[in-house]
Design a protein around this motif. Structure first.
Motif, PDB file in Angstrom:
ATOM      1  N   ASP A  12      -7.192  25.100  -9.087  1.00  7.92           N
ATOM      2  CA  ASP A  12      -8.106  26.089  -8.514  1.00  7.92           C
ATOM      3  C   ASP A  12      -9.589  26.033  -8.911  1.00  7.92           C
ATOM      4  O   ASP A  12     -10.425  25.592  -8.177  1.00  7.92           O
ATOM      5  CB  ASP A  12      -7.574  27.497  -8.815  1.00  7.92           C
ATOM      6  CG  ASP A  12      -6.154  27.688  -8.302  1.00  7.92           C
ATOM      7  OD1 ASP A  12      -5.535  26.714  -7.831  1.00  7.92           O
ATOM      8  OD2 ASP A  12      -5.650  28.812  -8.369  1.00  7.92           O
TER       9      ASP A  12
ATOM     10  N   TRP B 237      -8.315  26.971 -15.406  1.00  7.96           N
ATOM     11  CA  TRP B 237      -8.365  25.501 -15.311  1.00  7.96           C
ATOM     12  C   TRP B 237      -9.682  24.934 -15.833  1.00  7.96           C
ATOM     13  O   TRP B 237     -10.065  23.826 -15.494  1.00  7.96           O
ATOM     14  CB  TRP B 237      -8.131  25.055 -13.857  1.00  7.96           C
ATOM     15  CG  TRP B 237      -6.717  25.288 -13.390  1.00  7.96           C
ATOM     16  CD1 TRP B 237      -6.279  26.306 -12.589  1.00  7.96           C
ATOM     17  CD2 TRP B 237      -5.541  24.506 -13.687  1.00  7.96           C
ATOM     18  NE1 TRP B 237      -4.918  26.194 -12.376  1.00  7.96           N
ATOM     19  CE2 TRP B 237      -4.445  25.100 -13.032  1.00  7.96           C
ATOM     20  CE3 TRP B 237      -5.311  23.351 -14.449  1.00  7.96           C
ATOM     21  CZ2 TRP B 237      -3.146  24.599 -13.101  1.00  7.96           C
ATOM     22  CZ3 TRP B 237      -4.016  22.850 -14.522  1.00  7.96           C
ATOM     23  CH2 TRP B 237      -2.954  23.477 -13.849  1.00  7.96           C
TER      24      TRP B 237
ATOM     25  N   GLN C  26      -0.055  22.061  -1.182  1.00  4.72           N
ATOM     26  CA  GLN C  26      -0.290  21.928  -2.632  1.00  4.72           C
ATOM     27  C   GLN C  26       0.219  20.553  -3.061  1.00  4.72           C
ATOM     28  O   GLN C  26       0.861  19.870  -2.259  1.00  4.72           O
ATOM     29  CB  GLN C  26       0.461  23.043  -3.368  1.00  4.72           C
ATOM     30  CG  GLN C  26      -0.419  23.856  -4.291  1.00  4.72           C
ATOM     31  CD  GLN C  26       0.345  24.871  -5.131  1.00  4.72           C
ATOM     32  OE1 GLN C  26       1.552  25.006  -5.039  1.00  4.72           O
ATOM     33  NE2 GLN C  26      -0.392  25.598  -5.958  1.00  4.72           N
TER      34      GLN C  26
ATOM     35  N   GLY D 271      -4.141  22.598  -6.748  1.00  2.07           N
ATOM     36  CA  GLY D 271      -3.420  23.307  -7.808  1.00  2.07           C
ATOM     37  C   GLY D 271      -4.300  23.586  -9.013  1.00  2.07           C
ATOM     38  O   GLY D 271      -3.895  24.295  -9.926  1.00  2.07           O
TER      39      GLY D 271
ATOM     40  N   ASP E 229       5.040  25.036  -8.006  1.00  5.60           N
ATOM     41  CA  ASP E 229       5.799  25.844  -8.968  1.00  5.60           C
ATOM     42  C   ASP E 229       7.296  25.708  -8.698  1.00  5.60           C
ATOM     43  O   ASP E 229       8.109  25.567  -9.617  1.00  5.60           O
ATOM     44  CB  ASP E 229       5.426  27.332  -8.866  1.00  5.60           C
ATOM     45  CG  ASP E 229       3.968  27.600  -9.201  1.00  5.60           C
ATOM     46  OD1 ASP E 229       3.101  27.179  -8.417  1.00  5.60           O
ATOM     47  OD2 ASP E 229       3.698  28.211 -10.246  1.00  5.60           O
TER      48      ASP E 229
HETATM   49  C1  GLC Z   1      -2.530  29.473  -9.566  1.00  4.87           C
HETATM   50  C2  GLC Z   1      -2.537  28.040 -10.078  1.00  4.87           C
HETATM   51  C3  GLC Z   1      -1.674  27.188  -9.186  1.00  4.87           C
HETATM   52  C4  GLC Z   1      -0.270  27.779  -9.161  1.00  4.87           C
HETATM   53  C5  GLC Z   1      -0.299  29.266  -8.780  1.00  4.87           C
HETATM   54  C6  GLC Z   1       1.042  29.948  -8.995  1.00  4.87           C
HETATM   55  O1  GLC Z   1      -3.080  29.569  -8.295  1.00  4.87           O
HETATM   56  O2  GLC Z   1      -3.834  27.539 -10.149  1.00  4.87           O
HETATM   57  O3  GLC Z   1      -1.658  25.854  -9.617  1.00  4.87           O
HETATM   58  O4  GLC Z   1       0.526  27.085  -8.290  1.00  4.87           O
HETATM   59  O5  GLC Z   1      -1.228  29.967  -9.552  1.00  4.87           O
HETATM   60  O6  GLC Z   1       1.486  29.778 -10.302  1.00  4.87           O
END
Ligand code: GLC
Length: 436
Positions: free
Chosen positions: A166, A365, A105, A164, A35
């Motif tokens: 999840d 996701w 990540q 990322g 992020d």
């Molecule tokens: C969730 C998403 C991940 C992201 C995080 C913060 O865990 O799956 O990709 O980095 O949220 O936004």
């Protein structure tokens, strides 16, 4: 000024916590690795010093062994519970003055470094590159030493959060098959999983059908607990682990960011260690071992069984971003991408193709369209010579956001905004698309 640009800038400013950007105003109060990298790409168009700061704050959480953690926690007493879920201090490798998670990540930091560099004049760029290079090199070296134990060229992820993506269907199937403890099976059997909502921050404010299923959230939480018990020690994790994967998306991002790391080093006139250079080349070759002739896409591999996990998701397309695959394979991926029954829906690109059973248009996701994966695909398409498709996806993405606003993710059939409003990486990457 363009209205969407203005809105994006105001989202980033609203989520700015001084040294880092939180993903959204209330749901995500900490700092996350990819992020922050995406946010920095947006900040680079507004304020380069602030963009640099975003990455420096990320490196502030870097572990002594080189790992950049996937989360750096807000130290307010309100979030003691979040910090203690991970308890990074159980590892001697964790930093002394911040609490973090114990995993990483997708390694997309070099990309952000280069995007910031592009906005600076040469002396400032070289100075910035010299400042971040030692940390960046250490991070990429850590990925090889800890996460490529057999020197295969592909790095392993030890938890779904590392990818990322999840709750992407392949991970959920893996976890439920191999690592669901008896007590979670009992909760499922007795249908008492709705009770879990009490402990969830997200489903208190968002519709449950847009989030991970409770039973999935439980196995994910349980696998954090298992890693914590092993003090995030890679030898213990590799010795007996139920989730070890070579994610095609993570590895594609790694390959591209290796290339960018080489560019950064060459511009800063810094020589990269020979072993690292050799490993990088090895990765480009190894990515090809994830290609599947039958489906004409790439798949992730289960590190334990050494078999491809033949379940297509958005990850299957990510080698486009890697930039090292052949034009022929890229063209095959583009054919799958632009198929109206598969990925090219009204609002492309869904995180799971429409034609498979797990497709769920609103759920995290498991179906929705995300702006960061669109951005990665657009960038890959452009570099691989698919300018028409890149332009089409870019205009779909911008139109989606103009019409529906700046959300965490979107329904790929209706365009409805889902998850958290005012989401940082959506804003940052839209800004980048509007300016490129
Ligand atoms: C969730 C998403 C991940 C992201 C995080 C913060 O865990 O799956 O990709 O980095 O949220 O936004």
């Amino acid at each position: 000024m363009d209205i969407l640009s203005e809105q994006c800038e105001s989202v980033l400013r609203g989520n700015d916590r001084g040294t880092h950007t939180v993903p959204s105003p209330s749901l995500y109060p900490h700092q996350w690795l990819w992020d922050s990298a995406f946010s920095a790409i947006g900040w680079a168009h507004i304020d380069t010093a602030r963009a640099e700061q975003e990455l420096l704050s990320l490196f502030h959480g870097q572990w002594h062994n080189g790992m950049v953690p996937h989360m750096i926690f807000n130290m307010s007493p309100r979030y003691a519970q979040d910090r203690s879920t991970w308890r990074s201090w159980v590892s001697d490798d964790s930093p002394n003055d911040v609490a973090t998670s114990g995993i990483t990540q997708p390694p997309i930091i070099a990309e952000a470094v280069v995007r910031i560099g592009a906005q600076l004049d040469k002396p400032a760029r070289q100075q910035f590159y010299k400042r971040v290079l030692p940390k960046l090199i250490k991070y990429h070296e850590w990925l090889y030493t800890e996460r490529d134990p057999h020197k295969e060229g592909l790095v392993i992820q030890v938890h779904p959060y590392e990818t990322g993506l999840d709750n992407t269907p392949p991970w959920m199937h893996q976890l439920h098959e191999h690592s669901r403890p008896w007590w979670i099976s009992a909760i499922k059997k007795m249908h008492i999983d709705p009770l879990i909502n009490v402990a969830r921050r997200d489903t208190r404010s968002l519709p449950a059908e847009q989030r991970m299923k409770n039973i999935d959230a439980l196995v994910i939480w349980d696998s954090v607990r298992r890693l914590r018990r092993k003090h995030y020690d890679i030898d213990k994790i590799l010795h007996r682990s139920l989730f070890l994967t070579e994610d095609v998306s993570f590895n594609s991002i790694f390959v591209r960011n290796n290339t960018l790391l080489r560019d950064i080093a060459s511009e800063a006139r810094v020589k990269l260690p020979a072993e690292l250079l050799e490993n990088m080349q090895n990765s480009e070759r190894a990515l090809e071992s994830l290609w599947d002739e039958q489906f004409n896409v790439y798949f992730s591999r289960d590190f334990i069984t050494n078999k491809l996990i033949k379940e297509p998701t958005i990850a299957s397309l990510m080698p486009l971003y890697a930039g090292t695959i052949s034009k022929e394979r890229a063209a095959k991926l583009v054919r799958v991408l632009t198929n109206n029954h598969v990925f090219w829906l009204k609002h492309p690109v869904p995180s799971v193709p429409r034609n498979i059973r797990s497709f769920d248009q609103n759920r995290y996701w498991q179906g929705p369209t995300w702006i960061n994966t669109n951005w990665l695909i657009i960038d890959g398409l452009m570099r691989m010579g698919f300018a028409t498709e890149a332009a089409a996806l870019k205009s779909h993405t911008i139109e989606l956001m103009r019409e529906h606003g700046i959300w965490e993710y979107y329904n790929p059939l209706t365009g409805q905004g889902l998850g958290s409003a005012d989401f940082s990486w959506s804003a940052a990457l839209a800004l980048d698309l509007l300016n490129s």
